[in-house]
Write a protein that holds these residues in place. Structure first.
Motif, PDB file in Angstrom:
ATOM      1  N   UNK A 145      -3.386  -7.028  11.040  1.00 22.46           N
ATOM      2  CA  UNK A 145      -2.289  -7.472  10.163  1.00 22.46           C
ATOM      3  C   UNK A 145      -1.240  -6.373  10.030  1.00 22.46           C
ATOM      4  N   UNK A 146      -1.693  -5.134   9.840  1.00 24.81           N
ATOM      5  CA  UNK A 146      -0.757  -4.007   9.742  1.00 24.81           C
ATOM      6  C   UNK A 146       0.019  -3.852  11.049  1.00 24.81           C
ATOM      7  N   UNK A 147      -0.667  -4.035  12.158  1.00 25.56           N
ATOM      8  CA  UNK A 147      -0.051  -3.938  13.482  1.00 25.56           C
ATOM      9  C   UNK A 147       1.104  -4.937  13.604  1.00 25.56           C
ATOM     10  N   UNK A 148       0.855  -6.182  13.205  1.00 23.26           N
ATOM     11  CA  UNK A 148       1.912  -7.209  13.274  1.00 23.26           C
ATOM     12  C   UNK A 148       3.082  -6.869  12.350  1.00 23.26           C
ATOM     13  N   UNK A 149       2.762  -6.423  11.147  1.00 20.19           N
ATOM     14  CA  UNK A 149       3.814  -6.076  10.190  1.00 20.19           C
ATOM     15  C   UNK A 149       4.642  -4.892  10.702  1.00 20.19           C
ATOM     16  N   UNK A 150       3.970  -3.895  11.257  1.00 18.95           N
ATOM     17  CA  UNK A 150       4.679  -2.733  11.805  1.00 18.95           C
ATOM     18  C   UNK A 150       5.529  -3.150  13.001  1.00 18.95           C
ATOM     19  N   UNK A 151       5.018  -4.051  13.823  1.00 21.70           N
ATOM     20  CA  UNK A 151       5.781  -4.531  14.979  1.00 21.70           C
ATOM     21  C   UNK A 151       7.106  -5.156  14.533  1.00 21.70           C
ATOM     22  N   UNK A 152       7.068  -5.945  13.476  1.00 19.18           N
ATOM     23  CA  UNK A 152       8.297  -6.557  12.951  1.00 19.18           C
ATOM     24  C   UNK A 152       9.255  -5.493  12.420  1.00 19.18           C
ATOM     25  N   UNK A 171     -11.370   3.167   2.968  1.00 16.84           N
ATOM     26  CA  UNK A 171     -11.530   1.801   2.446  1.00 16.84           C
ATOM     27  C   UNK A 171     -10.517   1.529   1.329  1.00 16.84           C
ATOM     28  N   UNK A 172     -10.394   2.464   0.409  1.00 18.31           N
ATOM     29  CA  UNK A 172      -9.453   2.311  -0.697  1.00 18.31           C
ATOM     30  C   UNK A 172      -8.016   2.255  -0.190  1.00 18.31           C
ATOM     31  N   UNK A 173      -7.670   3.134   0.738  1.00 21.57           N
ATOM     32  CA  UNK A 173      -6.309   3.138   1.297  1.00 21.57           C
ATOM     33  C   UNK A 173      -6.010   1.839   2.042  1.00 21.57           C
ATOM     34  N   UNK A 174      -6.985   1.337   2.775  1.00 19.84           N
ATOM     35  CA  UNK A 174      -6.794   0.094   3.526  1.00 19.84           C
ATOM     36  C   UNK A 174      -6.553  -1.077   2.578  1.00 19.84           C
ATOM     37  N   UNK A 175      -7.383  -1.189   1.559  1.00 18.78           N
ATOM     38  CA  UNK A 175      -7.227  -2.282   0.593  1.00 18.78           C
ATOM     39  C   UNK A 175      -5.890  -2.185  -0.134  1.00 18.78           C
ATOM     40  N   UNK A 176      -5.518  -0.975  -0.518  1.00 17.25           N
ATOM     41  CA  UNK A 176      -4.253  -0.777  -1.224  1.00 17.25           C
ATOM     42  C   UNK A 176      -3.068  -1.145  -0.318  1.00 17.25           C
ATOM     43  N   UNK A 177      -3.075  -0.664   0.936  1.00 11.77           N
ATOM     44  CA  UNK A 177      -1.980  -0.967   1.857  1.00 11.77           C
ATOM     45  C   UNK A 177      -1.905  -2.463   2.132  1.00 11.77           C
ATOM     46  N   UNK A 178      -3.050  -3.126   2.230  1.00 14.59           N
ATOM     47  CA  UNK A 178      -3.052  -4.577   2.444  1.00 14.59           C
ATOM     48  C   UNK A 178      -2.345  -5.290   1.284  1.00 14.59           C
ATOM     49  N   UNK A 179      -2.587  -4.847   0.070  1.00 12.46           N
ATOM     50  CA  UNK A 179      -1.906  -5.441  -1.094  1.00 12.46           C
ATOM     51  C   UNK A 179      -0.406  -5.197  -1.028  1.00 12.46           C
ATOM     52  N   UNK A 180      -0.020  -3.983  -0.652  1.00 10.02           N
ATOM     53  CA  UNK A 180       1.407  -3.656  -0.533  1.00 10.02           C
ATOM     54  C   UNK A 180       2.068  -4.542   0.508  1.00 10.02           C
ATOM     55  N   UNK A 181       1.452  -4.649   1.681  1.00 14.62           N
ATOM     56  CA  UNK A 181       2.039  -5.430   2.780  1.00 14.62           C
ATOM     57  C   UNK A 181       2.110  -6.902   2.398  1.00 14.62           C
ATOM     58  N   UNK A 182       1.100  -7.395   1.708  1.00 10.45           N
ATOM     59  CA  UNK A 182       1.118  -8.796   1.272  1.00 10.45           C
ATOM     60  C   UNK A 182       2.239  -9.054   0.258  1.00 10.45           C
ATOM     61  N   UNK A 183       2.423  -8.139  -0.674  1.00 12.73           N
ATOM     62  CA  UNK A 183       3.436  -8.322  -1.727  1.00 12.73           C
ATOM     63  C   UNK A 183       4.856  -8.015  -1.264  1.00 12.73           C
ATOM     64  N   UNK A 184       5.004  -6.927  -0.484  1.00 15.94           N
ATOM     65  CA  UNK A 184       6.338  -6.411  -0.177  1.00 15.94           C
ATOM     66  C   UNK A 184       6.702  -6.428   1.300  1.00 15.94           C
ATOM     67  N   UNK A 185       5.711  -6.611   2.154  1.00 20.08           N
ATOM     68  CA  UNK A 185       5.934  -6.426   3.580  1.00 20.08           C
ATOM     69  C   UNK A 185       5.691  -4.966   3.945  1.00 20.08           C
ATOM     70  N   UNK A 186       5.891  -4.651   5.217  1.00 14.79           N
ATOM     71  CA  UNK A 186       5.661  -3.290   5.679  1.00 14.79           C
ATOM     72  C   UNK A 186       6.629  -2.339   4.991  1.00 14.79           C
TER      73      UNK A 186
END
Length: 169
Positions: free
Chosen positions: A85-92, A40-55
């Motif tokens: 969301x991670x799937x889409x970001x990784x696809x790009x 849960x913590x890793x997911x929330x943290x990665x979501x913040x990273x992807x939102x701020x910086x992208x994949x």
């Protein structure tokens, strides 16, 4: 956060992710709760990273950092929307040559299985012992062709490797 700091944090989080998954034998309730908390913590943290910086791109965090980012996304099962969301970001990132096609294949299958859809690459299995089997696979006749396009080896070899790991447990 610099690219080096991001890489270090990805690697630290991957280490925690793997540490909790390497336990042999049945888990206590407390150990299982720790597992869920880490995911849960890793997911929330990665979501913040992807939102701020992208994949996290390979050119930014290196191969090992990119592998760590993928692993955190792969284990985001409790948050299907974020995993998509991670799937889409990784696809790009894959389209830009900045992430592994093989990692994308694994995440594609994970997202599909979590949505109740057949997988494309045969990477996801369920059960143990005699009940150990792949989740349903779309168009199995073209499975090895799709796996090759993603840089994955033949399904029969992958299945045998997973079965040998299952037998060791």
């Amino acid at each position: 956060m610099t690219d080096a700091e991001l890489r270090d944090e990805l690697l630290r989080r991957m280490e925690l992710d793997q540490e909790v998954r390497k336990q042999l034998g049945p888990m206590t309730d407390a150990e299982f709760e720790r597992w869920l908390d880490i995911d849960r913590d890793n997911t929330e943290w990665l979501a913040e990273v992807v939102e701020r910086r992208g994949w996290p791109l390979t050119s930014q965090v290196g191969e090992d950092g990119a592998q760590a980012a993928w692993l955190l996304a792969q284990h985001a099962d409790a948050s299907p929307r974020l995993q998509r969301d991670f799937h889409r970001a990784l696809e790009h990132a894959v389209a830009r040559g900045e992430a592994s096609r093989g990692n994308f294949a694994y995440l594609e299958d994970r997202v599909r299985v979590n949505a109740g859809r057949p997988q494309l690459y045969g990477t996801q299995f369920e059960g143990q012992g005699d009940d150990f089997r792949p989740w349903p696979i779309e168009d199995p006749g073209r499975l090895d062709e799709r796996r090759a396009e993603a840089g994955l080896g033949p399904f029969a070899e992958y299945e045998e490797m997973l079965r040998s790991i299952d037998r060791e447990r």
